[in-house]
Design a protein around this motif. Sequence first.
Motif, mmCIF file in Angstrom:
data_model
loop_
_atom_site.group_PDB
_atom_site.id
_atom_site.type_symbol
_atom_site.label_atom_id
_atom_site.label_comp_id
_atom_site.label_asym_id
_atom_site.label_seq_id
_atom_site.Cartn_x
_atom_site.Cartn_y
_atom_site.Cartn_z
ATOM 1 N N MET A 69 -1.995 12.412 7.619
ATOM 2 C CA MET A 69 -0.910 11.679 6.981
ATOM 3 C C MET A 69 -0.555 10.456 7.808
ATOM 4 N N ASP A 70 -0.204 9.379 7.112
ATOM 5 C CA ASP A 70 0.286 8.185 7.792
ATOM 6 C C ASP A 70 1.288 7.482 6.883
ATOM 7 N N ALA A 71 2.425 7.121 7.435
ATOM 8 C CA ALA A 71 3.441 6.345 6.714
ATOM 9 C C ALA A 71 4.007 5.335 7.708
ATOM 10 N N SER A 72 3.726 4.053 7.480
ATOM 11 C CA SER A 72 4.084 3.030 8.458
ATOM 12 C C SER A 72 4.726 1.825 7.782
ATOM 13 N N LYS A 73 5.644 1.198 8.522
ATOM 14 C CA LYS A 73 6.317 -0.018 8.082
ATOM 15 C C LYS A 73 6.271 -1.047 9.196
ATOM 16 N N CYS A 74 5.860 -2.268 8.859
ATOM 17 C CA CYS A 74 5.889 -3.384 9.792
ATOM 18 C C CYS A 74 6.448 -4.590 9.040
ATOM 19 N N LEU A 75 7.684 -4.964 9.379
ATOM 20 C CA LEU A 75 8.399 -6.017 8.654
ATOM 21 C C LEU A 75 8.477 -5.655 7.180
ATOM 22 N N CYS A 76 7.856 -6.431 6.269
ATOM 23 C CA CYS A 76 7.969 -6.139 4.841
ATOM 24 C C CYS A 76 6.789 -5.342 4.299
ATOM 25 N N CYS A 77 5.817 -4.999 5.163
ATOM 26 C CA CYS A 77 4.588 -4.328 4.707
ATOM 27 C C CYS A 77 4.665 -2.824 4.941
ATOM 28 N N LEU A 78 4.231 -2.063 3.941
ATOM 29 C CA LEU A 78 4.214 -0.606 4.021
ATOM 30 C C LEU A 78 2.806 -0.094 3.762
ATOM 31 N N SER A 79 2.471 1.004 4.412
ATOM 32 C CA SER A 79 1.213 1.700 4.121
ATOM 33 C C SER A 79 1.493 3.199 4.087
ATOM 34 N N HIS A 80 0.788 3.892 3.207
ATOM 35 C CA HIS A 80 1.003 5.329 3.057
ATOM 36 C C HIS A 80 -0.325 5.992 2.711
ATOM 37 N N SER A 81 -0.634 7.085 3.380
ATOM 38 C CA SER A 81 -1.842 7.855 3.068
ATOM 39 C C SER A 81 -1.599 9.315 3.403
ATOM 40 N N GLN A 82 -2.281 10.199 2.674
ATOM 41 C CA GLN A 82 -2.128 11.636 2.890
ATOM 42 C C GLN A 82 -3.347 12.361 2.343
ATOM 43 N N PHE A 83 -3.852 13.332 3.129
ATOM 44 C CA PHE A 83 -4.973 14.157 2.673
ATOM 45 C C PHE A 83 -4.812 15.580 3.208
ATOM 46 N N PRO A 84 -4.905 16.602 2.352
ATOM 47 C CA PRO A 84 -4.987 16.453 0.894
ATOM 48 C C PRO A 84 -3.690 15.877 0.340
ATOM 49 N N PRO A 85 -3.774 15.079 -0.706
ATOM 50 C CA PRO A 85 -2.571 14.417 -1.225
ATOM 51 C C PRO A 85 -1.614 15.395 -1.890
ATOM 52 N N TYR A 124 -2.123 1.725 -5.318
ATOM 53 C CA TYR A 124 -2.229 3.084 -4.783
ATOM 54 C C TYR A 124 -3.426 3.728 -5.457
ATOM 55 N N CYS A 125 -4.356 4.218 -4.635
ATOM 56 C CA CYS A 125 -5.579 4.812 -5.167
ATOM 57 C C CYS A 125 -5.792 6.178 -4.540
ATOM 58 N N CYS A 126 -5.594 7.217 -5.312
ATOM 59 C CA CYS A 126 -5.801 8.614 -4.902
ATOM 60 C C CYS A 126 -4.861 9.024 -3.765
ATOM 61 N N CYS A 127 -5.226 8.763 -2.540
ATOM 62 C CA CYS A 127 -4.421 9.243 -1.411
ATOM 63 C C CYS A 127 -4.023 8.134 -0.441
ATOM 64 N N GLU A 128 -4.145 6.870 -0.842
ATOM 65 C CA GLU A 128 -3.822 5.771 0.060
ATOM 66 C C GLU A 128 -3.338 4.562 -0.719
ATOM 67 N N GLY A 129 -2.302 3.887 -0.167
ATOM 68 C CA GLY A 129 -1.772 2.720 -0.855
ATOM 69 C C GLY A 129 -1.046 1.770 0.072
ATOM 70 N N LEU A 130 -0.826 0.543 -0.425
ATOM 71 C CA LEU A 130 -0.108 -0.491 0.304
ATOM 72 C C LEU A 130 1.030 -1.024 -0.561
ATOM 73 N N GLY A 131 2.163 -1.332 0.085
ATOM 74 C CA GLY A 131 3.315 -1.822 -0.666
ATOM 75 C C GLY A 131 4.125 -2.824 0.111
ATOM 76 N N LEU A 132 5.188 -3.318 -0.526
ATOM 77 C CA LEU A 132 6.098 -4.292 0.070
ATOM 78 C C LEU A 132 7.527 -3.798 -0.074
ATOM 79 N N THR A 133 8.382 -4.185 0.862
ATOM 80 C CA THR A 133 9.790 -3.806 0.804
ATOM 81 C C THR A 133 10.666 -5.002 1.145
ATOM 82 N N GLY A 134 11.883 -4.993 0.626
ATOM 83 C CA GLY A 134 12.842 -6.039 0.956
ATOM 84 C C GLY A 134 13.553 -5.788 2.267
#
Length: 214
Positions: A69-85, A124-134
């Motif tokens: 599992m990984d859930a990270s935030k750097c400034l406005c960028c987010l990443s999330h992944s998990q296996f098994p999802p 977001y594709c299966c178990c990993e994705g990228l996003g943005l936050t305010g």
Amino acid sequence: MALSVSDDAKITEDTSQFLRETCWVVSCCCFGTGCSGCVPFVKGRNKCCCLQSSSSSEEDFCGPMGCIMDASKCLCCLSHSQFPPEQFRLGLCNIFCLGSAPSTPADRDSLDLSAFSEAFWCYYCCCEGLGLTGKVMNPMISGQSKLCCCFSKHFTTDCCGPRGCISINQKTFCCAMYKQCPPTLTPGIGCCNMMICGDSRETYARNAPVQQRM
């Protein structure tokens, strides 16, 4: 700052406890090596200026957060992944045709990960994705990751507090080490766990309850 005052004080108390419970073979105020218990196999709390991290091997091999599992935030960028999802997800431009957007990841130390529940997911594709936050600031950087039984997290904190600007406290099996600059919380100078001068561990332990009430 990613943690509350009480949570940050708990980290400082855990650091003080680590320094008190370890048998220091050699200690030279700013750094030292010693022996500790073998359980947990890996444990550490490290700080460099305003970036704090912690790690341990006390997590379930495959629990609610999965094996990886990984859930990270750097400034406005987010990443999330998990296996098994937790669930299979398929989304683009915040529109999910399979599953739903990730919620706020589970956390044990009051780490602020609320940005994940309000994110705009680019894909977001299966178990990993990228996003943005305010939520660009407060915290600028935060996250947690897990690999089997090993768990780590990172977040921003005060640049220089009770733990100094640089603080490294790490144990692997029975081997322990510390580095701190400036040496505000340290075993002092000595060898074979007998300190000659500069020991601030007991001073902090006596003052900690007063500081936490304040």
